[in-house]
Design an enzyme around this catalytic site. Sequence first.
Site, PDB file in Angstrom:
ATOM      1  N   THR A 145       0.846  -1.191   0.000  1.00 16.26           N
ATOM      2  CA  THR A 145       0.000   0.000   0.000  1.00 16.26           C
ATOM      3  C   THR A 145       0.885   1.246   0.000  1.00 16.26           C
ATOM      4  OG1 THR A 145      -0.097   0.369   2.395  1.00 16.26           O
ATOM      5  CG2 THR A 145      -1.687  -1.198   1.470  1.00 16.26           C
ATOM      6  N   CYS A 146       0.284   2.348  -0.315  1.00 14.97           N
ATOM      7  CA  CYS A 146       0.927   3.658  -0.171  1.00 14.97           C
ATOM      8  C   CYS A 146       0.274   4.354   1.012  1.00 14.97           C
ATOM      9  CB  CYS A 146       0.770   4.480  -1.451  1.00 14.97           C
ATOM     10  SG  CYS A 146       1.697   3.801  -2.817  1.00 14.97           S
TER      11      CYS A 146
END
Length: 109
Positions: free
Chosen positions: A46-47
């Site tokens: 994920t970011c």
Amino acid sequence: GIPGRERKERGSRADSTRIARLSSFQRKALSHALSFPSVQRVVYSTCSVHREENEDVVAHCLAAHPDFTLEHAMPSWKRRGEDTFELAKRCVRVTPDDHAMGFFLACFV
């Protein structure tokens, strides 16, 4: 951009609702990926800097898919997952302290 939105929304009810919806979707998507009979490796990334989207999703999916474990991803990277479950130190976490917006990685094997 993301940093501006994060500063503006942090702690708000809208932010909590958005994170809950995203983490619910992420649990479903990761569980689906882990359910394929011939899958041998799944990288979850994920970011995000939010535990709910990172360690909590990984812990949930490990419990739901006990045939999988985590590989120690990027061993030379110093910052690891938050210590919220047994294998969290095998995850990679990047925060604004690392001069980046945020990143998380877990490698299921």
